[in-house]
Motif scaffolding. Structure first.
Motif, short mmCIF file in Angstrom:
data_model
loop_
_atom_site.label_atom_id
_atom_site.label_comp_id
_atom_site.label_asym_id
_atom_site.label_seq_id
_atom_site.Cartn_x
_atom_site.Cartn_y
_atom_site.Cartn_z
N ARG A 240 0.84 -1.20 0.00
CA ARG A 240 0.00 0.00 0.00
C ARG A 240 0.88 1.25 0.00
NH1 ARG A 240 -5.19 -1.95 1.85
NH2 ARG A 240 -5.92 0.20 2.11
N VAL A 241 0.54 2.18 -0.90
CA VAL A 241 1.25 3.46 -0.95
C VAL A 241 0.22 4.58 -1.11
CG1 VAL A 241 3.41 2.56 -1.89
CG2 VAL A 241 1.57 3.23 -3.45
N PRO A 242 0.58 5.81 -0.73
CA PRO A 242 -0.37 6.93 -0.89
C PRO A 242 -0.77 7.12 -2.35
CG PRO A 242 1.48 7.56 0.52
CD PRO A 242 1.83 6.23 -0.07
N ALA A 243 -1.99 7.59 -2.56
CA ALA A 243 -2.49 7.83 -3.92
C ALA A 243 -1.62 8.83 -4.65
CB ALA A 243 -3.94 8.32 -3.86
N ALA A 244 -0.92 9.70 -3.90
CA ALA A 244 -0.04 10.70 -4.52
C ALA A 244 1.17 10.08 -5.20
CB ALA A 244 0.42 11.71 -3.45
N ASN A 245 1.40 8.79 -4.97
CA ASN A 245 2.53 8.11 -5.60
C ASN A 245 2.28 7.74 -7.05
OD1 ASN A 245 3.52 8.20 -2.97
ND2 ASN A 245 4.54 6.23 -3.15
N LEU A 246 1.03 7.88 -7.51
CA LEU A 246 0.73 7.60 -8.91
C LEU A 246 1.48 8.60 -9.79
CD1 LEU A 246 -1.24 5.59 -10.47
CD2 LEU A 246 -2.65 7.62 -10.84
N ILE A 247 2.09 8.11 -10.87
CA ILE A 247 2.79 8.98 -11.81
C ILE A 247 1.80 9.37 -12.91
CG2 ILE A 247 4.70 9.17 -13.43
CD1 ILE A 247 6.16 7.06 -11.77
N GLY A 248 1.59 10.65 -13.08
CA GLY A 248 0.62 11.10 -14.07
C GLY A 248 -0.79 10.75 -13.64
N GLU A 249 -1.59 10.33 -14.60
CA GLU A 249 -2.98 9.97 -14.32
C GLU A 249 -3.19 8.49 -14.55
OE1 GLU A 249 -5.24 12.33 -16.99
OE2 GLU A 249 -4.77 14.24 -16.01
N GLU A 250 -4.29 7.97 -14.00
CA GLU A 250 -4.67 6.58 -14.28
C GLU A 250 -4.85 6.40 -15.79
OE1 GLU A 250 -7.86 4.83 -12.18
OE2 GLU A 250 -7.06 5.29 -10.18
N GLY A 251 -4.36 5.29 -16.29
CA GLY A 251 -4.52 4.98 -17.71
C GLY A 251 -3.41 5.49 -18.60
N THR A 252 -2.42 6.17 -18.03
CA THR A 252 -1.33 6.72 -18.87
C THR A 252 -0.06 5.87 -18.82
OG1 THR A 252 -0.54 8.15 -17.07
CG2 THR A 252 -2.19 9.07 -18.57
N GLY A 253 -0.11 4.73 -18.14
CA GLY A 253 1.09 3.92 -17.94
C GLY A 253 1.70 3.41 -19.24
N PHE A 254 0.86 3.00 -20.19
CA PHE A 254 1.38 2.46 -21.45
C PHE A 254 2.13 3.55 -22.22
CE2 PHE A 254 1.35 1.03 -25.81
CZ PHE A 254 1.51 -0.34 -25.73
N ALA A 255 1.53 4.73 -22.29
CA ALA A 255 2.16 5.84 -23.01
C ALA A 255 3.47 6.26 -22.34
CB ALA A 255 1.21 7.03 -23.09
N ILE A 256 3.49 6.28 -21.00
CA ILE A 256 4.71 6.64 -20.28
C ILE A 256 5.80 5.61 -20.55
CG2 ILE A 256 5.72 6.89 -17.97
CD1 ILE A 256 3.05 8.07 -17.05
N ALA A 257 5.42 4.32 -20.57
CA ALA A 257 6.40 3.26 -20.84
C ALA A 257 7.02 3.43 -22.21
CB ALA A 257 5.74 1.89 -20.72
N GLN A 258 6.21 3.75 -23.21
CA GLN A 258 6.74 3.93 -24.56
C GLN A 258 7.68 5.13 -24.62
OE1 GLN A 258 6.29 1.69 -27.16
NE2 GLN A 258 5.46 0.57 -25.41
N ALA A 259 7.33 6.20 -23.91
CA ALA A 259 8.20 7.38 -23.89
C ALA A 259 9.52 7.05 -23.21
CB ALA A 259 7.50 8.52 -23.17
N ARG A 260 9.47 6.20 -22.19
CA ARG A 260 10.69 5.83 -21.46
C ARG A 260 11.58 4.93 -22.30
NH1 ARG A 260 12.99 1.78 -18.69
NH2 ARG A 260 14.08 2.24 -16.74
N LEU A 261 10.99 4.00 -23.04
CA LEU A 261 11.77 2.97 -23.73
C LEU A 261 12.48 3.50 -24.98
CD1 LEU A 261 9.33 -0.06 -23.36
CD2 LEU A 261 11.52 0.28 -22.19
N GLY A 262 11.97 4.55 -25.61
CA GLY A 262 12.60 5.08 -26.82
C GLY A 262 14.05 5.48 -26.60
N PRO A 263 14.31 6.42 -25.67
CA PRO A 263 15.70 6.78 -25.38
C PRO A 263 16.51 5.60 -24.85
CG PRO A 263 14.19 8.44 -24.54
CD PRO A 263 13.35 7.29 -24.97
#
Length: 410
Positions: A240-263
């Motif tokens: 369990r972690v605070p809700a503030a630990n979410l990066i960005g918004e719910e549902g954006t994880g796939f897009a964030i992963a693609q942005a991370r993997l390019g570089p």
């Protein structure tokens, strides 16, 4: 067309080459000797701290980050030849300059998508080299090359104040290092969502959170990769972690992963070229020093073929990687998508072959701990899987090519 590096890149190259000769290469056997005396093989040898202090003193620090606020402010094209140099000692030099995966990708992710509090708590100590991190995406029970398969759950608590993380990950790089303090975890917040690419989210999960178990180290061709921090199986059992630990918004994880993997993909390819250059150097030294059947190995036709083919291959790969870096700088990662996939397909495959020839030339020594070739081969071979296996990139690249001729998506 100008193939020369600019003045800043040349100046940094000279400094980095001198750092490698004076500090990095001599530290390789020292690190191995110190590790053998450590209480735990996952502890960091003291020589790493000395190298990091010297690299930072010389301004050879956080070279990978294009943001002048957080990093050196270099473009991808400027960083490429520097990453190649550190790739000659891939288990040591990237860590010494704070340019090692997975921390590089995690720092980029936090700089781009983290909020002010998340950057202060986690990005700043990562930039300072005070802590390490891990990126938890791959899972053993599903084909993780298709990220929509991810099964780990990130569920909102009833009162909305927390998220509860449950799942099992493996090959989580860096997680065995005791300095690894934070996981960036990818999981599903909306597993029944209509769009499979909007089901995932990313969350910050401190390693000391109750319910986080680093279960075991995963070997890579028998190597535990201690200097890199290992590759762990990690279980999240209702952490369990605070809700503030979410990066960005719910549902954006796939897009964030693609942005991370390019570089990340281009950084791996840059370092792979450095690994190939180290292999060529070792081949040439071995060829002129050893004699077989009455003449130096350098006079054997097959050896000459290996060396010539390796040089041609490296020059080809370097040009493609530099073109990709230039495109990322000028038209963005999306505009360079074809080239990013091309280098990810071509570079690990070709460097594995160069390293294999170098191993063959060294005979029994090539597969032993007396030369770095066997460990370099294992690392290069792994990169045919990391950040997406060859076949996934080939599939995507072929579809893009076929689309120009009217072929629809199957």
């Amino acid at each position: 067309m100008d193939f020369a590096f600019d003045a800043r890149t040349e100046e940094l190259r000279e400094r980095l080459l001198a750092f490698m000769e004076e500090y990095a290469y001599p530290a390789e056997p020292v690190a191995a000797e110190q590790r053998a005396r450590l209480a735990s093989p996952w502890d960091t040898p003291a020589v790493f701290g000395e190298l990091k202090a010297e690299a930072r003193r010389q301004g050879l620090w956080n070279l990978f980050l294009p943001s002048a606020e957080h990093g050196a402010g270099l473009t991808n094209l400027q960083y490429a030849p520097l990453a190649e140099i550190t790739g000659r000692s891939p288990h040591l030099a990237p860590m010494a300059t704070n340019c090692a995966a997975p921390d590089t990708g995690n720092m980029e992710l936090l700089a781009q998508f983290g909020n002010e509090e998340q950057r202060k708590q986690w990005l700043e100590p990562l930039l300072a080299g005070e802590i390490r991190s891990a990126f938890a995406m791959t899972e053993p029970e599903v084909a993780s090359s298709d990220a929509t398969n991810i099964e780990t759950r990130i569920e909102r608590s009833a009162d909305g104040g927390e998220y509860v993380v449950t799942g099992r990950k493996w090959f989580i790089s860096g997680a065995m290092n005791p300095d690894c303090r934070i996981f960036i975890v990818m999981g599903k917040t909306d597993p029944e969502g209509a769009d499979p690419r909007r089901q995932q989210s990313m969350i910050l999960l401190p390693r000391d959170t109750p319910g986080v178990e680093v279960r075991r180290a995963m070997t890579v061709y028998g190597y535990e990769d201690h200097d890199h921090g290992g590759h762990a199986e990690v279980v999240f059992d209702g952490a369990r972690v605070p809700a503030a630990n979410l990066i960005g918004e719910e549902g954006t994880g796939f897009a964030i992963a693609q942005a991370r993997l390019g570089p990340g993909r281009i950084h791996h390819c840059m370092r792979l070229i450095g690994m190939a250059e180290r292999a060529i150097e070792l081949m040439c030294r071995r060829a002129v020093e050893r004699t077989a059947f009455g003449k130096p190995l350098a006079a054997q036709g097959v050896v000459q073929n290996w060396i010539a083919d390796a040089r041609v291959t490296v020059e080809q790969l370097r040009l493609l990687v530099l073109k990709t870096a230039w495109l990322m700088d000028t038209v963005g990662n999306r505009g360079a998508h074809t080239e990013i996939q091309a280098i990810k397909i071509a570079t690990p495959r070709a460097v594995v072959q160069i390293l294999d020839d170098a191993v063959q030339l060294h005979g029994a020594g090539g597969v032993s701990q007396d030369f770095p070739l066997a460990e370099l081969w294992a690392a290069a071979r792994t990169l045919r899987l990391a950040d997406g296996p060859d076949e996934v990139h080939q599939r995507s690249l072929a579809r893009r090519e076929l689309k120009q001729y009217g072929a629809g998506r199957p």
